[in-house]
Scaffold this motif. Structure first.
Motif, PDB file in Angstrom:
ATOM      1  N   ARG A  11      -2.891   7.066   0.652  1.00 57.78           N
ATOM      2  CA  ARG A  11      -3.047   8.278   1.327  1.00 57.78           C
ATOM      3  C   ARG A  11      -1.929   8.760   2.301  1.00 57.78           C
ATOM      4  O   ARG A  11      -2.229   9.955   3.037  1.00 57.78           O
ATOM      5  CB  ARG A  11      -4.294   7.583   2.714  1.00 57.78           C
ATOM      6  N   ALA A  53       1.532   3.110  -2.383  1.00 59.71           N
ATOM      7  CA  ALA A  53       0.766   4.370  -3.188  1.00 59.71           C
ATOM      8  C   ALA A  53      -0.545   4.525  -2.338  1.00 59.71           C
ATOM      9  O   ALA A  53      -1.524   4.063  -2.405  1.00 59.71           O
ATOM     10  CB  ALA A  53       0.777   3.978  -4.682  1.00 59.71           C
ATOM     11  N   ARG A  80       0.931  -1.190  -0.026  1.00 60.50           N
ATOM     12  CA  ARG A  80       0.044  -0.009   0.007  1.00 60.50           C
ATOM     13  C   ARG A  80       0.909   1.338   0.034  1.00 60.50           C
ATOM     14  O   ARG A  80       0.654   2.291   0.484  1.00 60.50           O
ATOM     15  CB  ARG A  80      -0.961   0.109   1.210  1.00 60.50           C
ATOM     16  N   SER A 133      -4.303  -0.034  -7.927  1.00 55.33           N
ATOM     17  CA  SER A 133      -5.593  -0.495  -8.165  1.00 55.33           C
ATOM     18  C   SER A 133      -6.231  -1.167  -6.872  1.00 55.33           C
ATOM     19  O   SER A 133      -5.701  -0.767  -5.629  1.00 55.33           O
ATOM     20  CB  SER A 133      -5.206  -1.702  -8.957  1.00 55.33           C
ATOM     21  N   ASP A 134      -6.933  -2.079  -6.971  1.00 56.52           N
ATOM     22  CA  ASP A 134      -7.562  -2.886  -5.686  1.00 56.52           C
ATOM     23  C   ASP A 134      -7.802  -4.318  -5.888  1.00 56.52           C
ATOM     24  O   ASP A 134      -8.076  -4.598  -7.465  1.00 56.52           O
ATOM     25  CB  ASP A 134      -8.974  -1.774  -5.274  1.00 56.52           C
ATOM     26  N   SER A 179      -5.783 -11.615   2.570  1.00 56.31           N
ATOM     27  CA  SER A 179      -5.679 -10.925   3.655  1.00 56.31           C
ATOM     28  C   SER A 179      -6.528 -11.515   4.750  1.00 56.31           C
ATOM     29  O   SER A 179      -5.975 -11.468   5.910  1.00 56.31           O
ATOM     30  CB  SER A 179      -6.014  -9.663   3.370  1.00 56.31           C
ATOM     31  N   THR A 183     -17.116  -4.976   3.786  1.00 47.94           N
ATOM     32  CA  THR A 183     -15.888  -5.476   4.462  1.00 47.94           C
ATOM     33  C   THR A 183     -16.444  -6.356   5.585  1.00 47.94           C
ATOM     34  O   THR A 183     -17.427  -5.969   6.356  1.00 47.94           O
ATOM     35  CB  THR A 183     -14.929  -4.587   5.174  1.00 47.94           C
ATOM     36  N   HIS A 200       2.220  -5.445   7.195  1.00 50.47           N
ATOM     37  CA  HIS A 200       0.932  -5.114   6.590  1.00 50.47           C
ATOM     38  C   HIS A 200       0.974  -3.722   5.787  1.00 50.47           C
ATOM     39  O   HIS A 200       2.302  -3.409   5.694  1.00 50.47           O
ATOM     40  CB  HIS A 200      -0.272  -5.191   7.680  1.00 50.47           C
ATOM     41  N   TYR A 235     -15.846 -10.429   0.708  1.00 48.42           N
ATOM     42  CA  TYR A 235     -16.572  -9.054   0.277  1.00 48.42           C
ATOM     43  C   TYR A 235     -17.931  -9.260  -0.479  1.00 48.42           C
ATOM     44  O   TYR A 235     -19.040  -8.647  -0.472  1.00 48.42           O
ATOM     45  CB  TYR A 235     -15.463  -8.317  -0.673  1.00 48.42           C
TER      46      TYR A 235
END
Ligand code: CP3
Length: 365
Positions: free
Chosen positions: A46, A44, A42, A91-92, A229, A178, A354, A172
């Protein structure tokens, strides 16, 4: 025919003479390397001001991740700031779901909304979506990966693709949100009520996810990380039934099609996964590296894998994201060096246990 001989000789020499593989690819393959490669899960997002600034112009996550110019720019932000050895596609894990018959949305607070699949009828609608065709349905992902390779040509950086594994994606799809907030209660209930429907959902996801990973490789991804995860909240026997077989199905399908591409598997720390309790099972899927969280000492993780017969499977990790967020520069360096000393260069990729926390100061990263 001397010409033919010369041509063959040139071809035989060409790969070694012109293209040494990048550091992270070599490390992931278990080759002896001159130093340990590093990137951050993560990376990239916030925690970076340049990212938060972009959010003003492109307000939704789906815009940012599905507009190639924007996703390309965000993917490169941590590389420019930190010269990470790995550059992961922005991306996700949920991104391919609409093309698999499941639409989704992500709010700015990170809230995920999906029309849940909990009945045979809903599944039949999902399964009757037009065949998944990544070249057409998620062409924006291929476009970004291809351009990342072009942007990074001539550097020693590696382009990483990634996918979610069936159990985590299905959590999901079944929860419609979530599952971390309600202990995955809906998915647990469905496994008891209709195990065969659960198997159908997981199998459909497994086959399409493998296809999606292969598309990412063909578009430019040099390493692929596969995320399960949320599988660590499953009791061991439940893990063996509902997570592991589908992990294997995805890994085996990718390896059968693209045997040269290193794969990394990741699971978050949870009730049944902490302390490295399941890492030998993750290694059994056929991946090159197991990414370990920060609840196990990395030397202990090495011993666990060796004892289970996985000497050739490497490790990724495992700096505590809280140390990166809150530690002084000295504390961060010392925690990182301790990991490096315990595992040495070979068979290790430096990373966090993580994802990087959104409130991590950029100087710390
Ligand atoms: O965190 C993990 O365990 C990794 C696997 C994972 C990803 N997305 C990979 C990812 C999971 C479980 C998700 C689901 C998801 N997507 C969540 C978690 C929600 C929950 O509690 O169940 C959220 C908040 C999203 C939306 C999302 N995805 C955001 C806001 C971002 C930007 C990055 C950030 O955190 O600021 C992402 C990007 C993302 N998700 C990447 C990856 C591998 C991008 C590539 C990277 O930089 O690593």
């Amino acid at each position: 025919m001397p010409g033919v001989h010369i041509a063959c000789w040139l071809v035989a020499l060409a790969p070694a003479a012109t293209s040494k593989e990048p550091l992270l690819v070599r490390a992931a393959k278990g080759q002896a390397v001159e130093k340990t490669p590093v990137w951050m899960m993560r990376q990239a997002g916030r925690h970076m001001k340049v990212y938060r600034d972009l959010v003003q112009t492109y307000p939704t996550f789906r815009q940012r991740s599905e507009t190639p110019d924007v996703s390309l720019e965000i993917s490169l932000q941590p590389y420019r700031a930190y010269k990470t050895d790995g550059v992961i596609l922005f991306s996700d894990i949920l991104t391919p779901l609409p093309a698999m018959g499941v639409d989704f949305d992500i709010s700015e607070g990170g809230g995920i909304t999906i029309d849940p699949i909990r009945t045979r009828d809903a599944f039949d609608r999902m399964a009757s979506a037009p065949p998944f065709c990544p070249e057409k349905d998620v062409a924006f992902v291929g476009n970004v990966l291809k351009r990342l390779r072009e942007e990074l040509a001539g550097t020693d950086a590696t382009v990483l693709g990634f996918v979610g594994l069936p159990f985590t994606l299905a959590s999901y799809v079944v929860e419609g949100a979530t599952g971390t907030k309600n202990g995955f209660a809906e998915f647990r209930a469905l496994r008891e009520r209709d195990p065969s429907l659960c198997d159908d959902i997981l199998s459909l996801l497994a086959d399409k996810i493998a296809q999606y990973a292969i598309y990412q490789i063909d578009s430019g991804a040099q390493v692929v990380q596969v995320f399960d995860s949320w599988a660590g909240h499953l009791e061991p026997d439940q893990f063996d039934t509902w997570a592991l077989p589908y992990q294997k199905r995805v890994v085996e399908a990718i390896k059968a099609a693209r045997p040269d591409t290193p794969l990394i598997i990741y699971m978050a720390p949870d009730t049944h996964s902490k302390g490295g309790a399941l890492i030998h099972k993750l290694a059994s899927t056929g991946v090159n590296l197991v990414s370990v969280d920060h609840t196990v000492d990395i030397a202990e993780a090495r011993k666990l894998l060796d004892a289970a017969g996985y000497e050739k499977v490497g490790l990724q990790g495992n700096l505590d994201p809280a140390i990166l967020r809150d530690g002084s520069p000295e504390e961060i360096v010392s925690a990182a060096e301790s990991i490096l000393q315990k595992v040495g260069n070979t068979g290790h990729v430096m990373n966090l246990g993580h994802g990087i926390e959104a409130t991590t100061p950029e100087e710390n990263a």
